[in-house]
Scaffold this motif. Structure first.
Motif, mmCIF file in Angstrom:
data_model
loop_
_atom_site.group_PDB
_atom_site.id
_atom_site.type_symbol
_atom_site.label_atom_id
_atom_site.label_comp_id
_atom_site.label_asym_id
_atom_site.label_seq_id
_atom_site.Cartn_x
_atom_site.Cartn_y
_atom_site.Cartn_z
ATOM 1 N N LYS A 191 1.820 4.820 -0.877
ATOM 2 C CA LYS A 191 0.986 5.998 -1.156
ATOM 3 C C LYS A 191 1.872 7.219 -1.421
ATOM 4 O O LYS A 191 3.057 7.225 -1.045
ATOM 5 C CB LYS A 191 0.071 6.290 0.033
ATOM 6 N N ASP A 197 0.810 -1.221 0.000
ATOM 7 C CA ASP A 197 0.000 0.000 0.000
ATOM 8 C C ASP A 197 0.845 1.275 0.000
ATOM 9 O O ASP A 197 0.662 2.174 0.819
ATOM 10 C CB ASP A 197 -0.933 -0.001 1.216
ATOM 11 N N ARG A 251 3.085 4.506 -7.833
ATOM 12 C CA ARG A 251 2.170 4.579 -6.689
ATOM 13 C C ARG A 251 2.353 5.878 -5.903
ATOM 14 O O ARG A 251 1.759 6.055 -4.849
ATOM 15 C CB ARG A 251 2.382 3.382 -5.755
#
Length: 375
Positions: A70, A68, A92
């Protein structure tokens, strides 16, 4: 004599397996040959959770989604690496922090990591250049202490080990390449070694384009739907069939490449002893992916490459420093007194090394290098 830089390995059984795929009339990923390849890789690497991917780049992009990443997160990586080691995380929104290499390993200098880590550090990407590594246990310990994900870019590291443990199995993930420039290949392909089992379910969602299709097919769901971000990262059955034929020959391939690698070292040692060239002495059980020498500087490197080309020999330099590239120049670069990424990249010359390279061809290459320096 004409000697190419690389000839991709062929076992001879690829066509038989591909014909079997055609008979079964099932061609997409997650089929019989994907599973057989994953089983072979589990046996080789001792990693229980392996997934085939369309490339090592795809495997890296999966890891960025799985942890994840970010916008604003920082990812630490060496500047001396292939561009997709970086782009997988930039996609990302990550902010890159480049770290200089240790010239004795051509891998990231782990002594600089403390300086590179901040409160925003999400992951460290450790690149095992040419199947080489050192002090990996120190990096693992640091990541555990700081609660940082460790991703191994082991693209060049099939059948390479550190303290008898396969590279790619130390961190949360390991990413392996089966591009046709690698020791074994399927044209374009890769594998993701999932060592952090807590992330396995998310990886499978990502591989199913962000859906729970796998649970649906297993009968655990009545239907399947969009659950998370994902994409088409799998490997086709035809490519997997091709790859299986190669995986079954991996030990034979590694043995032959190491014989050639050791012969290069033996025959070039006289030039090393008089400081005309240098080559690395390795701390880990590598896989002879690349044989390279280091010369005085960029000028000499280019002259040697041109001279070898005039003799019919394809030799090349390798990565340009990412921290000096158009895309990478605005990111932080952590180093000590010198920029070893730049210095060493300008000295490096890769010589032909492939399974079918003959002793006669290798001797000719060495003779030409001798002539360049001693004539």
């Amino acid at each position: 004599m004409k000697i190419p830089f690389n000839i991709p390995y062929i076992s001879g059984n690829e066509v038989n397996y591909i014909n079997d795929v055609i008979k079964m009339q099932s061609y997409s990923s997650t089929g019989k040959y994907n599973k057989l390849c994953e089983e072979e890789l589990t046996t080789l690497t001792k990693c229980d959770c392996v997934r085939l991917t369309g490339s090592a780049t795809a495997a890296l992009e999966i890891t960025a989604l799985a942890i994840d990443v970010k916008p604003g997160d920082e990812v630490i990586l060496p500047s001396f690496t292939y561009v997709t080691t970086a782009s997988a995380f930039v996609l990302r929104g990550a902010k890159l922090v480049f770290v200089d290499i240790n010239p004795n390993t051509m891998c990231m200098d782990e002594s600089l990591l403390e300086k590179a880590i901040s409160s925003k550090t999400k992951a460290i990407v450790l690149v095992h250049y040419s199947g080489f590594t050192s002090n990996i246990n120190k990096v693992v310990q640091l990541c555990q202490e700081k609660n940082i994900y460790l991703i191994e870019d082991a693209a060049q590291s099939i059948d390479a080990y550190y303290e008898n443990q396969h590279l790619g199995t130390f961190g949360d993930f390991g990413c392996i390449s089966f591009h046709d420039t690698k020791n074994i290949q399927c044209g374009e392909g890769g594998a993701l070694l999932i060592n952090n089992k807590a992330l396995l379910e998310k990886v499978d969602l990502i591989l199913e384009k962000g859906t729970n299709r796998k649970d649906f097919l297993l009968g655990n769901e009545g239907t399947y739907t969009w659950k998370d971000l994902g994409s088409s990262f799998g490997l086709s059955e035809i490519s997997a069939a091709f790859l299986l034929a190669q995986l079954k020959e991996i030990k034979k391939v590694t043995t032959k490449r190491k014989e050639l690698y050791n012969l290069y070292q033996e025959k070039l040692k006289p030039l090393k002893d008089i400081n005309k060239i240098d080559f690395l002495l390795h701390q880990n059980k590598h896989n002879a992916h690349i044989f390279f020498i280091k010369v005085k500087d960029k000028v000499e490197r280019n002259k040697l490459i041109d001279y070898l080309a005039s003799k019919g020999i394809a030799a090349y330099f390798h990565y340009l420093p990412l921290h000096l590239s158009d895309m990478g120049k605005d990111y932080q670069f952590v180093n000590s007194e010198f920029d070893y990424t730049l210095i060493e990249s300008e000295r490096l010359v890769r010589l032909p090394l492939f399974y079918n390279l003959s002793i006669q061809q290798l001797n000719y290459i060495v003779d030409c290098i001798d002539q360049f320096y001693l004539s």
